[in-house]
Write a protein that holds these residues in place. Sequence first.
Motif, short mmCIF file in Angstrom:
data_model
loop_
_atom_site.label_atom_id
_atom_site.label_comp_id
_atom_site.label_asym_id
_atom_site.label_seq_id
_atom_site.Cartn_x
_atom_site.Cartn_y
_atom_site.Cartn_z
N SER A 4 0.88 -1.22 0.12
CA SER A 4 0.11 0.08 0.00
C SER A 4 0.93 1.20 0.03
O SER A 4 0.36 2.58 -0.59
CB SER A 4 -0.85 0.12 1.29
N LEU A 5 2.10 1.50 0.32
CA LEU A 5 2.91 2.46 0.54
C LEU A 5 4.43 2.46 -0.35
O LEU A 5 4.33 3.44 -1.07
CB LEU A 5 3.30 2.60 2.00
N LEU A 6 5.00 1.39 -0.27
CA LEU A 6 6.41 1.45 -0.61
C LEU A 6 6.17 1.18 -2.50
O LEU A 6 6.76 1.76 -3.02
CB LEU A 6 7.12 0.56 -0.19
N ALA A 7 5.31 0.21 -2.58
CA ALA A 7 5.15 -0.41 -4.03
C ALA A 7 4.75 1.01 -5.05
O ALA A 7 5.15 1.28 -6.01
CB ALA A 7 4.22 -1.45 -4.40
N PRO A 8 3.69 1.58 -4.43
CA PRO A 8 3.13 2.97 -5.23
C PRO A 8 4.26 4.01 -5.41
O PRO A 8 4.13 4.61 -6.28
CB PRO A 8 2.02 3.39 -4.39
N ALA A 9 5.02 4.24 -4.13
CA ALA A 9 5.87 5.19 -4.26
C ALA A 9 6.97 4.83 -5.32
O ALA A 9 7.25 5.95 -5.90
CB ALA A 9 6.74 5.25 -2.88
N PRO A 65 11.84 7.05 -3.00
CA PRO A 65 11.27 6.00 -1.72
C PRO A 65 12.36 5.61 -0.55
O PRO A 65 11.97 5.64 0.28
CB PRO A 65 11.11 4.68 -2.47
N THR A 66 13.56 5.67 -0.89
CA THR A 66 14.66 5.38 -0.24
C THR A 66 14.74 6.46 0.95
O THR A 66 14.99 6.56 2.34
CB THR A 66 16.02 5.22 -0.83
N ILE A 67 14.75 7.71 0.40
CA ILE A 67 14.86 9.10 1.28
C ILE A 67 13.73 8.86 2.05
O ILE A 67 13.65 9.08 3.40
CB ILE A 67 14.97 10.35 0.48
N GLY A 68 12.48 8.78 1.52
CA GLY A 68 11.27 8.94 2.56
C GLY A 68 11.25 7.55 3.54
O GLY A 68 10.68 8.08 4.73
N ALA A 80 6.51 10.93 0.95
CA ALA A 80 5.10 10.73 1.88
C ALA A 80 4.72 9.37 2.25
O ALA A 80 4.82 9.00 3.38
CB ALA A 80 3.93 11.60 1.73
N LEU A 81 4.39 8.72 1.18
CA LEU A 81 4.17 7.19 1.10
C LEU A 81 5.39 6.57 1.77
O LEU A 81 4.95 5.42 2.63
CB LEU A 81 3.95 6.55 -0.31
N SER A 82 6.48 6.56 1.33
CA SER A 82 7.35 5.76 1.93
C SER A 82 7.61 6.22 3.30
O SER A 82 8.54 5.55 3.97
CB SER A 82 8.98 5.86 0.92
N PHE A 83 7.75 7.36 3.63
CA PHE A 83 7.76 7.90 5.05
C PHE A 83 6.77 7.12 5.99
O PHE A 83 7.57 6.80 6.72
CB PHE A 83 7.62 9.31 5.06
#
Length: 269
Positions: free
Chosen positions: A60-65, A80-83, A221-224
């Motif tokens: 729900s978060l990393l894949a979309p990011a 994604p890495t930074i977040g 934001a998603l990856s955060f």
Amino acid sequence: MDYIKSLNPVMQALLATLFTYGITALGAAFVFIGKELSRKMLDGILAFAGGVMIAASFWSLLAPAIEMSEGKALPAFLPPTIGFLAGAMFLWLIDKIIPHLHVNFGEEHVEGVKTSWQRSVLLVLAITLHNIPEGLAVGVAFGAAAAGAESANIAGAVALALGIGLQNFPEGIAVSMPLRREGMSKGKSFFYGQLSGLVEPFAGVLGAAIVGFALSILPYALSFAAGAMIFVVVEEVIPESQQAGHTDFATIGAILGFTAMMILDVALG
């Protein structure tokens, strides 16, 4: 679903996180049944919650990011890495500052700054800490869907809210039942159990509002939110579920939680 789509994303996030809070309260109300759950069962349901959080963090978060980051000026892995690292660092800092005590640990294991607060308050704060990224994740997911991101949609955000709600039920139990076992009244045990979930609506509204300002921050934001949730699982949920030696039972619980969230996200998202 059409009614949900017609709402402002902040209102969507508020309603979704009020739902997840309500499930926490429902789990906490389990204390009124009066039947004491074994430590083994508590470990299993806590691990189940951890499994749900791990699956939600990816699907729900990393894949979309990652998908949102492709084809942009920066390498697709960078936002994604930074977040993700920022989310983990944020929870690490909060963990070091706010006094709290994880479920099933003695008072000599209180974390954060030194305090004379009661054990019950410290237990609630521990659960509240990992409800912050959960509420934030739901809010960001609805904000991403409203912003028209290709890899995010309302159905996926709803699936995430359902998954978070699913794991909030055992979390409510995991707070209220130990408090009852320590001699607290049923009413107070329920009060503290549901109180731990109240932070989710606030975090959800904040997450939806932030991503509403700029589509470009969505991958971050998603990856955060994902990094914050993974930090909680690794630092708190899994160690607590394994502490009493019920390793196989807890591991199965985590696998089942992961599977349940995966099914929800793939089926609805």
